[in-house]
Design a protein around this motif. Structure first.
Motif, PDB file in Angstrom:
ATOM      1  N   ALA A 121      34.617  34.154  43.781  1.00  0.00           N
ATOM      2  CA  ALA A 121      35.683  34.261  45.144  1.00  0.00           C
ATOM      3  C   ALA A 121      35.251  35.469  45.940  1.00  0.00           C
ATOM      4  CB  ALA A 121      36.978  34.212  44.671  1.00  0.00           C
ATOM      5  N   THR A 122      35.212  35.066  47.115  1.00  0.00           N
ATOM      6  CA  THR A 122      35.083  36.145  48.213  1.00  0.00           C
ATOM      7  C   THR A 122      36.222  36.226  49.274  1.00  0.00           C
ATOM      8  OG1 THR A 122      34.211  34.673  49.952  1.00  0.00           O
ATOM      9  CG2 THR A 122      32.332  35.368  48.142  1.00  0.00           C
ATOM     10  N   ASP A 123      36.047  37.172  49.928  1.00  0.00           N
ATOM     11  CA  ASP A 123      37.139  37.389  51.117  1.00  0.00           C
ATOM     12  C   ASP A 123      37.453  36.264  51.777  1.00  0.00           C
ATOM     13  OD1 ASP A 123      37.515  39.976  49.867  1.00  0.00           O
ATOM     14  OD2 ASP A 123      36.331  40.969  51.525  1.00  0.00           O
ATOM     15  N   SER A 124      36.495  35.339  52.075  1.00  0.00           N
ATOM     16  CA  SER A 124      36.462  34.254  53.024  1.00  0.00           C
ATOM     17  C   SER A 124      36.570  33.031  52.396  1.00  0.00           C
ATOM     18  CB  SER A 124      35.361  34.225  53.989  1.00  0.00           C
ATOM     19  OG  SER A 124      34.025  34.170  53.422  1.00  0.00           O
ATOM     20  N   SER A 125      36.257  32.925  51.163  1.00  0.00           N
ATOM     21  CA  SER A 125      36.636  31.459  50.525  1.00  0.00           C
ATOM     22  C   SER A 125      36.984  31.642  49.028  1.00  0.00           C
ATOM     23  CB  SER A 125      35.174  31.018  50.403  1.00  0.00           C
ATOM     24  OG  SER A 125      34.210  31.334  49.738  1.00  0.00           O
ATOM     25  N   ALA A 126      37.373  30.687  48.426  1.00  0.00           N
ATOM     26  CA  ALA A 126      37.782  30.597  47.015  1.00  0.00           C
ATOM     27  C   ALA A 126      36.402  30.385  46.155  1.00  0.00           C
ATOM     28  CB  ALA A 126      38.589  29.544  46.719  1.00  0.00           C
ATOM     29  N   ALA A 127      36.629  30.487  44.832  1.00  0.00           N
ATOM     30  CA  ALA A 127      35.459  30.042  43.961  1.00  0.00           C
ATOM     31  C   ALA A 127      35.073  28.953  44.201  1.00  0.00           C
ATOM     32  CB  ALA A 127      35.754  30.470  42.589  1.00  0.00           C
ATOM     33  N   GLN A 128      33.557  28.538  44.107  1.00  0.00           N
ATOM     34  CA  GLN A 128      33.116  27.250  44.283  1.00  0.00           C
ATOM     35  C   GLN A 128      32.066  26.777  43.118  1.00  0.00           C
ATOM     36  OE1 GLN A 128      33.539  25.516  47.106  1.00  0.00           O
ATOM     37  NE2 GLN A 128      35.015  27.369  47.805  1.00  0.00           N
ATOM     38  N   PHE A 129      31.601  25.715  43.002  1.00  0.00           N
ATOM     39  CA  PHE A 129      31.008  25.137  41.729  1.00  0.00           C
ATOM     40  C   PHE A 129      29.565  24.730  42.268  1.00  0.00           C
ATOM     41  CE2 PHE A 129      30.033  21.290  39.518  1.00  0.00           C
ATOM     42  CZ  PHE A 129      29.983  21.497  38.425  1.00  0.00           C
ATOM     43  N   ILE A 130      28.692  25.026  41.181  1.00  0.00           N
ATOM     44  CA  ILE A 130      27.329  24.355  41.331  1.00  0.00           C
ATOM     45  C   ILE A 130      26.812  23.870  40.048  1.00  0.00           C
ATOM     46  CG2 ILE A 130      25.120  25.108  41.861  1.00  0.00           C
ATOM     47  CD1 ILE A 130      25.783  27.204  43.643  1.00  0.00           C
ATOM     48  N   ALA A 131      26.448  22.430  39.968  1.00  0.00           N
ATOM     49  CA  ALA A 131      26.097  21.912  38.695  1.00  0.00           C
ATOM     50  C   ALA A 131      24.758  22.228  38.559  1.00  0.00           C
ATOM     51  CB  ALA A 131      26.678  20.511  38.570  1.00  0.00           C
ATOM     52  N   LEU A 132      23.988  22.463  37.581  1.00  0.00           N
ATOM     53  CA  LEU A 132      22.626  22.364  37.280  1.00  0.00           C
ATOM     54  C   LEU A 132      22.115  21.402  36.240  1.00  0.00           C
ATOM     55  CD1 LEU A 132      20.361  25.229  36.070  1.00  0.00           C
ATOM     56  CD2 LEU A 132      20.082  23.124  34.972  1.00  0.00           C
ATOM     57  N   GLU A 133      21.473  20.294  36.856  1.00  0.00           N
ATOM     58  CA  GLU A 133      21.209  19.148  36.008  1.00  0.00           C
ATOM     59  C   GLU A 133      19.527  19.116  35.900  1.00  0.00           C
ATOM     60  OE1 GLU A 133      23.471  15.439  35.653  1.00  0.00           O
ATOM     61  OE2 GLU A 133      24.722  16.220  37.379  1.00  0.00           O
ATOM     62  N   GLN A 134      19.025  19.106  34.624  1.00  0.00           N
ATOM     63  CA  GLN A 134      17.726  19.088  34.391  1.00  0.00           C
ATOM     64  C   GLN A 134      17.176  17.919  33.769  1.00  0.00           C
ATOM     65  OE1 GLN A 134      16.270  22.403  31.755  1.00  0.00           O
ATOM     66  NE2 GLN A 134      14.218  21.630  31.657  1.00  0.00           N
ATOM     67  N   GLY A 135      16.679  17.029  34.409  1.00  0.00           N
ATOM     68  CA  GLY A 135      16.112  15.843  33.684  1.00  0.00           C
ATOM     69  C   GLY A 135      14.880  15.878  33.286  1.00  0.00           C
ATOM     70  N   ALA A 196      29.375  25.165  46.930  1.00  0.00           N
ATOM     71  CA  ALA A 196      29.071  26.511  47.216  1.00  0.00           C
ATOM     72  C   ALA A 196      28.249  26.750  48.579  1.00  0.00           C
ATOM     73  CB  ALA A 196      28.232  27.133  46.021  1.00  0.00           C
ATOM     74  N   ALA A 197      28.305  27.864  49.114  1.00  0.00           N
ATOM     75  CA  ALA A 197      27.544  28.118  50.061  1.00  0.00           C
ATOM     76  C   ALA A 197      25.796  28.146  49.912  1.00  0.00           C
ATOM     77  CB  ALA A 197      27.962  29.680  50.905  1.00  0.00           C
TER      78      ALA A 197
END
Length: 215
Positions: A121-135, A196-197
């Motif tokens: 989390a940052t001062d301007s936003s909450a924690a975000q999500f990133i998925a990694l998918e390796q095919g 996420a950003a």
């Protein structure tokens, strides 16, 4: 013993009540009793409502203090490697990030390594999500599934790896596919997608480049 049928003498009057006065007295007594019952019912209902509100505040609405689920994705990757025909990506992430899931499975008949990352989390936003998918040895059908059918909007190169960008942040209801990136690394197609950003996606892409170079 015979029942006393003598008229009731009222002290205030100094004489027996008339039938009309008896009727009026009893009517007034009944009215006062009903008024008292109504007041008691109102107080009881108010107290019950306050108890319900207090319960909701203390139990239902209170912030969750549950510890987040953390997956040791690098250990899981090492354990799953024997079942994969391609090195599984397990990049180093910032200390404030963590993985909430990691697994080796299949998507559209393509062997797929999945890791879900939660950013800081940052001062301007909450924690975000990133998925990694390796095919591993993926095909266009797989790519369409893991990018949720998004259309490419641009490209970028990060530490020598060219990524295709799928930016749908201006659209509604895109969820964890608001922003995606895909790249070809060795025999794998790698997709990042989430909320996420740009800077956080780029940080993870750089970590993937370092991990793939080390392998």
């Amino acid at each position: 013993m015979a029942k006393n049928t003598e008229p009731r003498i009222v002290a205030e009057l100094g004489r027996p009540e008339t039938p009309e006065e008896t009727f009026a007295r009893k009517a007034e007594t009944s009215r006062k009793h009903r008024a008292n019952q109504t007041l008691l019912n109102l107080v009881g209902a108010t107290v019950a409502s306050l108890v319900i509100v207090l319960f909701l505040v203390l139990v239902v609405v209170r912030p969750s203090t549950e510890t987040p689920v953390v997956a040791d994705y690098q250990t899981i990757a090492a354990d799953a490697q024997t079942n994969a025909s391609e090195p599984l990506l397990a990049p180093e992430i910032p200390e404030a990030w963590y993985a909430n899931a990691a697994r080796l499975g299949t998507t559209s008949a393509v062997q797929t390594w999945y890791v879900g990352f939660v950013t800081a989390a940052t001062d301007s936003s909450a924690a975000q999500f990133i998925a990694l998918e390796q095919g591993i040895e993926a095909n266009p059908t797989w790519l369409g599934i893991v990018t949720d059918g998004a259309l490419a909007t641009s490209t970028t190169t990060i530490d020598g790896i060219q990524w295709t960008i799928y930016d749908r942040r201006s659209s509604a209801d895109t969820g964890n596919y608001a922003y995606s990136m895909s790249a070809e690394i060795a025999s794998s197609t790698v997709v990042l997608h989430g909320t996420a950003a740009d800077a956080q996606f780029e940080l993870l892409a750089a970590a993937i480049a370092a991990d793939s170079e080390a392998q």
